[in-house]
Design a protein around this motif. Sequence first.
Motif, PDB file in Angstrom:
ATOM      1  N   SER A 141       0.818  -1.219   0.000  1.00 27.50           N
ATOM      2  CA  SER A 141       0.000   0.000   0.000  1.00 27.50           C
ATOM      3  C   SER A 141       0.849   1.264   0.000  1.00 27.50           C
ATOM      4  N   ASP A 169      -7.986  -5.877  -0.146  1.00 27.02           N
ATOM      5  CA  ASP A 169      -7.370  -4.836   0.686  1.00 27.02           C
ATOM      6  C   ASP A 169      -7.954  -4.857   2.099  1.00 27.02           C
ATOM      7  N   LYS A 176      -2.610  -2.615  -1.657  1.00 31.09           N
ATOM      8  CA  LYS A 176      -3.423  -1.752  -2.517  1.00 31.09           C
ATOM      9  C   LYS A 176      -3.716  -2.539  -3.791  1.00 31.09           C
TER      10      LYS A 176
END
Lengths: 229, 394
Positions: free
Chosen positions: B59, B231, B242
């Motif tokens: 992420s 996620d 992500k």
Amino acid sequence: MSGNGKAPMVAVEGVKKVYRRDAEEVKVLDGLSLEVPEGDFVALMGPSGSGKTTLLNLIAGIDRPTAGKVVVAGTDVAQLGESELARWRSRNVGFIFQFYNLIPVLTAEENVALPLLLTSLSKKERRERALTALKVVGLAERSQHYPRQLSGGQEQRVAIARAIVADPKVLVADEPTGDLDSKSAEEILALMETLNRDFGKTIVMVTHDPRAAQRAHTQHHLEKGVLSL
Amino acid sequence: MKYLPYVLKHLRRNWIRTGSTVMAMAVCIFLFCTLQTIIAAVNYGLKSASASRLVTRHSVSLVYNMPLAYKERIAQIPGVKRVAISNWFGGVMGLPPDFTKFFANFAVEPEDYLAIYPEYVLSDAEKQAFFADRRGAIVGPELAKRFGWSVGSTVQLESTIPPYRIGRPFEFVISGIYQVDEVRYPGTDGRLFFFHHKYLEESTRNRAGAGTFSIEVNDPERAAAVGKAIDAYFENSDVRTKTETEAAFRAGFVSLAGNLALLLNGIGIAVTFTILLVTANTMSMAVRERRTEIAVLKTLGFGSELVMALILVEALILGVMGGGLGLVLGKAMIGVLPSLPLIGDVARAFPNLGLSPLIAATGFGIAVFLGLAAGLLPALQAYRARITDTLRTV
């Protein structure tokens, strides 16, 4: 008709030229008539604003009359369209300017050959003719010089070579000695006499200089757009 | 043609002005070609993106890898059909690295990856050979052609990414050359290099991790929901993820998210318009300086159309010179882009980066148009100029 029965080289009949400045009309030529026989050397004199240059421009076909007729070398120039007039000028008229107006990026030879670009001559033929014209004005050895490398008198001689290179019938000169010292002016006038006498060119010259005018066969005086001999 | 020397002499008259005008045009075309090539490269990559594929990454940034164990967890999320690990290797040939020979290379899990990406077409024999050889690699046809590789050729690559550097180059043997089916899978890149992720793991003593997970979903219409579910699954983990569609990932990968084309085209139009004004001004100045000459030419018998044409030809030559120089600069820049520091890393993500004939022709066309447009007004002024008025005012 001129006195010898032949049609005159230049016949100006009842020409009027009016310029318009905003709402105001400025009458420069007022019903002027003039005949120049073939082979004549004519000087047009008169004070500033009398219409000398305007008359010269009409004869050279770079301006049009408001009324009247301008016949040069048998052609009524006022009747020609823009393109036809340009073509006609290239064949019939050689123009000599007061300030020579040579193209600074071109050599003397290239300047002289400029009008020949409008013909179908080959590059070699154009070069030969340009060199011949430069020989006539006595500047063959300066053919590769640029205008900045020439004196005023030499520049004007190159300009004359450019005017004659296409072998026009009429030469028009607007104050050709106006920017020259007396010696150079004398050389230019002598050259014009030669062109008139030996090459049979009809010359119409505007000048303020009485000595220059004396070299012409005929002198005309303009006063407020009207001729006075 | 007989007028050409006359036109060229005028261009040489003020060579500093002519040179700077040509340079201004060249910069314009150079920018156009470079920007359009980047847009084309991005679009090319996006074109081949599948709607049924997702990409999961760290992420925070692509720089960080994820635990390999995530693969099994992602595979259990409803809607996920298949998962494959894929790491950008960043390998370069040569010692020291020769970046002019750079190409994109990835460490992948062969079986799963090729199942998710059917656009890399291989015969069964080639596939089996690739699966069986831990040092095996498959390459695109363009890449093979570029380096003269065939099945059995050996290749050495050393990564530019520190965790993948093991003090010596990785050695690979070409197991197969995949084919590209532009009809069924338009935009497929034929210049890629794939090898076993296991080989990377073993050679780096399990330091590699997973750079990205390529995920195939059962239902393309549920791709977004599946991405959110992935996620959400890792929301409370040390390494959060992500997940994006493949197209969004490719655009975001180069940090060029948003309307890239609009931005770059906006820059291009602004530069082009500015150069048009500069060139038009230069041409106007050049013609204004020559008013007397134009009057003289007309007096000598040059028609207004011819005078106009001479000025347009002069402007056209400026355009052709500017366009030509701009193309040369653009081609050179695009060629060296991958070897430049910083920006080169981004450029190398687009192995198909190259000045296409269409962009080159368009760039050249713009230069010619710029020249003609800039010369049109002065040419019209020269066309309309009356001899007597011009001579009177000089």
